[in-house]
Each structure stands twice: as structure tokens, then as C-alpha cells.
Design a protein around this motif. Structure first.
Motif, PDB file in Angstrom:
ATOM      1  N   ASP A   1       0.870  -1.400   0.030  1.00 31.14           N
ATOM      2  CA  ASP A   1       0.076  -0.093  -0.169  1.00 31.14           C
ATOM      3  C   ASP A   1       0.804   1.360   0.010  1.00 31.14           C
ATOM      4  O   ASP A   1       0.430   2.222   0.439  1.00 31.14           O
ATOM      5  N   ASN A   2       2.000   1.310  -0.310  1.00 31.09           N
ATOM      6  CA  ASN A   2       2.630   2.179  -0.635  1.00 31.09           C
ATOM      7  C   ASN A   2       2.626   2.875  -1.853  1.00 31.09           C
ATOM      8  O   ASN A   2       2.476   2.338  -2.995  1.00 31.09           O
ATOM      9  N   LEU A   3       2.747   4.166  -1.908  1.00 29.81           N
ATOM     10  CA  LEU A   3       2.439   5.257  -3.261  1.00 29.81           C
ATOM     11  C   LEU A   3       3.352   5.003  -4.223  1.00 29.81           C
ATOM     12  O   LEU A   3       4.692   5.183  -3.733  1.00 29.81           O
ATOM     13  N   THR A   4       3.361   4.686  -5.426  1.00 27.90           N
ATOM     14  CA  THR A   4       4.352   4.600  -6.528  1.00 27.90           C
ATOM     15  C   THR A   4       4.156   5.808  -7.412  1.00 27.90           C
ATOM     16  O   THR A   4       3.306   6.594  -7.177  1.00 27.90           O
ATOM     17  N   ASN A   5       5.123   5.895  -8.190  1.00 22.39           N
ATOM     18  CA  ASN A   5       5.010   7.028  -9.334  1.00 22.39           C
ATOM     19  C   ASN A   5       4.398   6.783 -10.762  1.00 22.39           C
ATOM     20  O   ASN A   5       4.389   7.558 -11.488  1.00 22.39           O
ATOM     21  N   GLN A   6       3.610   5.647 -10.617  1.00 21.40           N
ATOM     22  CA  GLN A   6       2.936   5.447 -11.727  1.00 21.40           C
ATOM     23  C   GLN A   6       1.538   5.590 -11.728  1.00 21.40           C
ATOM     24  O   GLN A   6       0.540   5.182 -10.581  1.00 21.40           O
ATOM     25  N   GLU A   7       1.213   6.547 -12.698  1.00 23.75           N
ATOM     26  CA  GLU A   7      -0.165   6.830 -12.770  1.00 23.75           C
ATOM     27  C   GLU A   7      -0.915   6.357 -14.012  1.00 23.75           C
ATOM     28  O   GLU A   7      -0.511   6.354 -15.176  1.00 23.75           O
ATOM     29  N   VAL A   8      -2.228   5.836 -13.837  1.00 24.80           N
ATOM     30  CA  VAL A   8      -2.927   5.195 -14.769  1.00 24.80           C
ATOM     31  C   VAL A   8      -3.713   6.566 -15.250  1.00 24.80           C
ATOM     32  O   VAL A   8      -4.491   7.244 -14.786  1.00 24.80           O
ATOM     33  N   VAL A   9      -3.604   6.400 -16.767  1.00 22.28           N
ATOM     34  CA  VAL A   9      -4.012   7.633 -17.643  1.00 22.28           C
ATOM     35  C   VAL A   9      -5.140   7.258 -18.520  1.00 22.28           C
ATOM     36  O   VAL A   9      -6.010   7.929 -18.847  1.00 22.28           O
ATOM     37  N   GLU A  10      -5.301   5.805 -18.690  1.00 19.75           N
ATOM     38  CA  GLU A  10      -6.429   5.276 -19.661  1.00 19.75           C
ATOM     39  C   GLU A  10      -6.598   3.796 -19.285  1.00 19.75           C
ATOM     40  O   GLU A  10      -5.836   2.969 -18.695  1.00 19.75           O
TER      41      GLU A  10
ATOM     42  N   GLU B   1       4.670   6.868 -15.978  1.00 20.02           N
ATOM     43  CA  GLU B   1       5.827   7.022 -15.038  1.00 20.02           C
ATOM     44  C   GLU B   1       6.898   7.939 -15.576  1.00 20.02           C
ATOM     45  O   GLU B   1       7.781   7.474 -16.341  1.00 20.02           O
ATOM     46  N   GLY B   2       6.746   9.118 -15.089  1.00 15.99           N
ATOM     47  CA  GLY B   2       7.973  10.162 -15.529  1.00 15.99           C
ATOM     48  C   GLY B   2       7.667  10.442 -17.157  1.00 15.99           C
ATOM     49  O   GLY B   2       6.543  10.661 -17.551  1.00 15.99           O
ATOM     50  N   ASN B   3       8.390  10.307 -17.947  1.00 18.45           N
ATOM     51  CA  ASN B   3       8.216  10.488 -19.402  1.00 18.45           C
ATOM     52  C   ASN B   3       8.002   9.351 -20.135  1.00 18.45           C
ATOM     53  O   ASN B   3       7.881   9.046 -21.434  1.00 18.45           O
ATOM     54  N   ASN B   4       7.922   8.039 -19.331  1.00 18.79           N
ATOM     55  CA  ASN B   4       7.734   6.617 -19.929  1.00 18.79           C
ATOM     56  C   ASN B   4       6.310   6.214 -19.882  1.00 18.79           C
ATOM     57  O   ASN B   4       5.635   6.671 -18.932  1.00 18.79           O
ATOM     58  N   ILE B   5       5.806   5.475 -21.028  1.00 15.66           N
ATOM     59  CA  ILE B   5       4.415   5.226 -20.963  1.00 15.66           C
ATOM     60  C   ILE B   5       4.588   3.457 -21.349  1.00 15.66           C
ATOM     61  O   ILE B   5       5.257   3.108 -22.112  1.00 15.66           O
ATOM     62  N   LYS B   6       3.790   3.013 -20.551  1.00 14.45           N
ATOM     63  CA  LYS B   6       3.743   1.379 -20.807  1.00 14.45           C
ATOM     64  C   LYS B   6       2.193   1.020 -20.432  1.00 14.45           C
ATOM     65  O   LYS B   6       1.459   1.526 -20.328  1.00 14.45           O
ATOM     66  N   ASN B   7       1.986  -0.208 -21.134  1.00 13.72           N
ATOM     67  CA  ASN B   7       0.580  -0.893 -20.960  1.00 13.72           C
ATOM     68  C   ASN B   7       0.760  -2.256 -19.960  1.00 13.72           C
ATOM     69  O   ASN B   7       1.769  -2.873 -20.254  1.00 13.72           O
ATOM     70  N   ILE B   8      -0.053  -2.170 -19.216  1.00 17.93           N
ATOM     71  CA  ILE B   8      -0.248  -3.523 -18.418  1.00 17.93           C
ATOM     72  C   ILE B   8      -1.513  -3.859 -18.321  1.00 17.93           C
ATOM     73  O   ILE B   8      -2.532  -3.334 -18.710  1.00 17.93           O
ATOM     74  N   SER B   9      -1.517  -5.317 -18.285  1.00 15.43           N
ATOM     75  CA  SER B   9      -3.000  -5.951 -18.165  1.00 15.43           C
ATOM     76  C   SER B   9      -3.646  -6.370 -16.879  1.00 15.43           C
ATOM     77  O   SER B   9      -2.646  -6.940 -16.108  1.00 15.43           O
ATOM     78  N   ILE B  10      -4.833  -6.323 -16.493  1.00 18.59           N
ATOM     79  CA  ILE B  10      -5.226  -6.406 -15.266  1.00 18.59           C
ATOM     80  C   ILE B  10      -6.633  -7.161 -15.226  1.00 18.59           C
ATOM     81  O   ILE B  10      -7.355  -6.949 -16.194  1.00 18.59           O
ATOM     82  N   SER B  11      -6.621  -8.376 -14.655  1.00 16.59           N
ATOM     83  CA  SER B  11      -7.783  -9.389 -14.723  1.00 16.59           C
ATOM     84  C   SER B  11      -8.918  -8.833 -13.565  1.00 16.59           C
ATOM     85  O   SER B  11      -8.593  -8.072 -12.889  1.00 16.59           O
ATOM     86  N   PHE B  12     -10.027  -9.785 -13.909  1.00 17.56           N
ATOM     87  CA  PHE B  12     -11.143  -9.308 -12.993  1.00 17.56           C
ATOM     88  C   PHE B  12     -11.093 -10.382 -12.078  1.00 17.56           C
ATOM     89  O   PHE B  12     -10.812 -11.586 -12.188  1.00 17.56           O
ATOM     90  N   ILE B  13     -11.419 -10.343 -10.784  1.00 15.18           N
ATOM     91  CA  ILE B  13     -11.802 -11.157  -9.588  1.00 15.18           C
ATOM     92  C   ILE B  13     -13.111 -11.045  -9.040  1.00 15.18           C
ATOM     93  O   ILE B  13     -13.739  -9.937  -9.259  1.00 15.18           O
ATOM     94  N   ARG B  14     -13.587 -12.170  -8.560  1.00 13.32           N
ATOM     95  CA  ARG B  14     -14.877 -12.080  -8.074  1.00 13.32           C
ATOM     96  C   ARG B  14     -14.915 -11.059  -6.865  1.00 13.32           C
ATOM     97  O   ARG B  14     -14.041 -10.979  -6.035  1.00 13.32           O
ATOM     98  N   ASN B  15     -16.173 -10.158  -6.804  1.00 17.97           N
ATOM     99  CA  ASN B  15     -16.489  -9.255  -5.814  1.00 17.97           C
ATOM    100  C   ASN B  15     -16.781  -9.734  -4.583  1.00 17.97           C
ATOM    101  O   ASN B  15     -18.137 -10.432  -4.562  1.00 17.97           O
ATOM    102  N   ILE B  16     -16.018  -9.902  -3.465  1.00 17.56           N
ATOM    103  CA  ILE B  16     -16.870 -10.445  -2.314  1.00 17.56           C
ATOM    104  C   ILE B  16     -16.681  -9.288  -1.160  1.00 17.56           C
ATOM    105  O   ILE B  16     -15.579  -8.602  -1.002  1.00 17.56           O
TER     106      ILE B  16
END
Length: 438
Positions: free
Chosen positions: A146-155, A211-226
Motif C-alpha cells: 500500500d505504498n504510493l508509486t510514481n505510476q499513474e493510470v491515464v487510460e 511513469e515520468g516520461n515513460n508510457i507502458k501498458n499492463i493487463s489487469i484481470s477481474f476477480i470475484r467481488n466479495i
């Protein structure tokens, strides 16, 4: 004979006094004599169930009648924002539709009241397996600790966060910026919400990360909402000879509160100088518990003014004699501080309802300091919910039937209870308070 006349006269006077007293109380106080009817859900929401046009119209009419007959905002007339939202609700629900789509339209309609207590129990089967926080107008990723990173979700799947934020604000009620931020963090994970907002999720989504001047894409899956069980801890512990910590996770009068109060009084007699009341993640409950806690510290707090609206549902669930009209109860800003101790109340965005009430009483009465971050509802707000369930969609909702005005009426228009000592989300307020008093 004369004695009988005297007795008869006395009886008549007593009957007259009783009648006048009852009429006065009937018109000026909320009298509850009938046994309140417990709300019991009848069936569950099935999101992929198709509702015919006739069933949609029936639920729509039922909902509008409940809201307009119960919520105290209508005692001041119908405002433009609500009128426009109602017109859109009627226009968008004049057809056959899925329960999931009707759920969205219901929530958008209720959002116009700007009352977090008046909402529906939002149903989501799946959510994104991601850890993030909406902070300073940016959606930032957190690490596994739960520590803050420098990674911002833009889309998310090519849809920018600014657009998604606008959609969240349209669907879900909030009262201030803390509530808005919380909604964005929570609801942007929901698969149904993302579908409605045009993200088109499948088994996973693509997050564009800056993240700074860098742009990357990552895939995130769904999990059951409990749903997580509600934490209802109430206890106190001595940190050291000067500091006493109180975990106040729910506002309720019970054996745990009584034990806490007994222990607190004993520690105050033993010379404790600082009392720390932690209401982070406290969803509220019975405001009487807050007042008892303050009184246990040798303090007196003010009281909220109330406007209580009677309705058919309120009569059922609160046992009121009346089902139309309203009553005004005047509050007070009288308070008395205990000069022998320092009181600190820790709040965060998940502090809500009666827990915010506690912070407001402390602030308006100058009884202590608020530490942490601001809570998600206004110090003066609506509340004391009445529950209902729509006949066909089975959607369960809540509607306020009271308006609460904080003790210091000069601040009644303030939307946020800002802390006296504002900390970053990752800073430990308990350590901060203890170190501050060394």
C-alpha cells in the motif's frame, strides 16, 4: 356534593392539560408509539434479468413516489438539478431493459440529491484486481504494501481517466471531494460500471501507465467481488502513561462501549493526558454512542438541529404516529471542554455519518483537534435512512428522512470537515500525535 364538583373540576383540568400537552407534543416532537416494522428484503437482485417495459415503469413510479414522499429536501421545493435528473430518468427508462441497466439509471437519478445516505446497494459481481488511489486528481498505483508509486493510470482500455471520472460522478452520489475521490477509486474497478462507461472489458483490461516520461501498458484481470464483513471493534488501550488510544469502528451503544467507557474513566483518573479516538473507516450508526463517549471524558458537547420528515415508510420503520408533515428540533452549540486532557479525533475518507458527527461536535465545541484526512460526507447533512426494495428489479435502496444542521450554524454550508492537522494517507496519525506530545 361540593367535594364531587371539585374532584370533577380537577379531573377536567387534568384531562385538558394532558390533551393540550399531547397536541403540543404531537405537532412539535416526533412521537413513536407503534412498534417499528423491520425491513426484510424479498428476493435478490439478478443483474442479467430482463425487465419488461411495464415492470420498469412500475418500479420507476414506485421509486419516485418513495423519494419525493420521504426525503426532506423536498420540503424546500424541487430544485433544478433534481427536476432535470427526474426528466432524464423518465426518458431513459421508458422501455424494456436489463436490471443492470435499470440499476445505472436509478443511481444516476438519486445522485441529483447530493446525499450519500440516499443511494442504492450497488451490485457488482466482478472487479479489477488492482490496488490504486485517486489523489491530487491522479489515479496512482500502490504497491503490495500500500505504498504510493510514481505510476499513474491515464487510460483504461483506451478511455482516458478524465472521461471515466465524469461518468462516475454522474452515476454515484457524493457530498464533497473526499467522497468523489473515494467513488473513483472504488467504482472504477467494477466490471458493470466499466461496461456502462464504454471501456468494454472482457476477461481483462489494459491500463496505460505513465511513469515520468515513460508510457507502458499492463493487463489487469477481474476477480470475484466479495463483500468484506463490517468491522465493529470498540476498545481502548493505553499506549503509555500519557496516551490512551480508542478504536471506535462503529457507532453503537453496546457492552463494548460500556466497557470502554469504564476503562477510559479509570485511565483519566490515573492521569492520562491525551485521548486519541480513531474513527477511520467508521460507517456511522447511533450518534448517541458519540455523545456518551464525549461525556465520559468529562466534556459536554452541542447538539445538531434536525428537520424530520414524516412519510408512510418512515411511519412504518420508525413507528411515528404521523405519516405526513415534518417537525423542526432546535440544536445547541453549548459545550464544555475538559482542560485536563487533550482530545484528538482521527478521520479519513471512509469516516461517515455519525462518525463524522463526532468530529463535528468536537470541532464546533472546540473540544479537541481533528487529525488525518477529511471524511466523505458534509458536517451538516441528510441521514437516518429508511430502506426499501423495488418490486420487480429487487433493487434495495436507502433514503434519508432527516436533515441535520451542525451545532455551529454559521458553518452549516461547509461541505467538508477538514482536519486541523492534515496528514498524507501513508502517515500514521497515532504515531504523529504521540510524538507531537513528547
Amino acid at each position: 356534593m361540593r367535594k364531587k364538583r371539585i374532584i370533577f373540576s380537577i379531573v377536567c383540568v387534568l384531562i385538558l392539560i394532558t390533551s393540550v400537552s399531547f397536541i403540543y407534543s404531537y405537532n412539535n416532537y416526533p412521537i413513536s408509539l407503534a412498534k417499528p416494522k423491520e425491513f426484510v428484503p424479498n428476493g435478490r437482485v439478478i443483474l442479467n434479468k430482463n425487465l419488461s417495459k411495464e415492470k420498469v415503469l412500475e418500479d420507476r413510479e414506485e421509486l419516485i413516489n418513495i423519494i419525493e414522499d420521504t426525503h426532506p429536501i423536498f420540503l424546500d421545493g424541487v430544485n433544478k438539478k433534481y427536476r432535470e435528473a427526474k426528466d432524464r430518468f423518465i426518458k431513459n427508462t421508458n422501455k424494456e431493459m436489463l436490471t443492470s441497466d435499470f440499476q445505472v439509471e436509478v443511481s444516476k437519478y438519486l445522485t441529483s440529491l447530493e446525499d450519500k445516505h440516499t443511494s442504492i446497494g450497488w451490485k457488482e459481481d466482478e472487479k479489477l484486481n488492482v490496488n490504486w488511489i485517486y489523489l491530487d486528481s491522479k489515479l496512482k498505483l500502490l504497491d503490495k504494501d500500500d505504498n504510493l508509486t510514481n505510476q499513474e493510470v491515464v487510460e483504461i482500455n483506451g478511455v482516458n481517466i478524465k472521461s471515466l471520472k465524469s461518468g462516475i460522478n454522474e452515476i454515484f452520489p457524493y457530498e464533497n471531494y473526499s467522497g468523489e475521490n473515494k467513488n473513483i477509486e472504488n467504482y472504477l474497478k467494477g466490471k458493470k460500471v466499466l461496461e456502462y462507461l464504454g471501456v468494454k472489458p472482457k476477461e481483462e483490461v489494459k491500463l496505460k501507465i505513465k511513469e515520468g516520461n515513460n508510457i507502458k501498458n499492463i493487463s489487469i484481470s477481474f476477480i470475484r467481488n466479495i463483500s468484506k464483513p463490517l468491522n465493529s471493534e470498540i476498545y481502548g488501550k493505553k499506549i503509555d502513561k500519557d496516551n490512551y488510544y480508542i478504536k471506535f469502528q462503529i457507532c453503537t451503544v453496546n457492552d463494548s462501549l460500556n466497557t470502554l467507557i469504564d476503562n477510559l474513566k479509570g485511565e483519566l483518573n490515573n492521569g492520562v493526558k491525551n485521548v486519541i479516538v480513531d474513527v477511520r473507516d467508521n460507517p456511522g450508526g447511533d450518534s448517541k454512542a458519540c455523545e456518551e463517549l464525549v461525556n465520559a471524558m468529562g466534556m459536554e458537547c452541542g447538539s445538531f438541529s434536525q428537520k424530520i420528515r414524516y412519510s408512510k415508510l418512515a411511519k412504518e420503520q420508525r413507528g411515528y404516529l404521523k405519516e405526513t408533515g415534518y417537525v423542526d428540533l432546535e440544536g445547541s452549540n453549548y459545550s464544555k471542554k475538559n482542560e485536563n486532557i487533550k482530545l484528538y479525533v482521527i478521520t479519513n475518507a471512509n469516516t461517515f455519518s455519525s462518525a463524522t458527527w463526532l468530529g463535528t461536535l468536537v470541532r464546533d465545541g472546540n473540544l479537541g483537534l481533528i487529525v488525518g484526512s477529511s471524511s466523505e460526507n458534509m458536517p451538516s447533512s441528510y441521514g437516518d435512512i429508511i430502506q426499501y426494495q423495488l418490486k420487480n428489479s429487487k433493487i434495495i435502496g436507502m433514503v434519508s428522512h432527516k436533515k441535520f444542521i451542525r451545532p455551529n450554524k454559521e458553518k452549516s454550508d461547509e461541505k467538508t470537515l477538514e482536519p486541523d492537522i492534515k496528514l498524507k494517507f501513508y502517515e500514521d496519525p497515532v504515531s504523529y500525535i504521540v510524538n507531537m506530545n513528547k
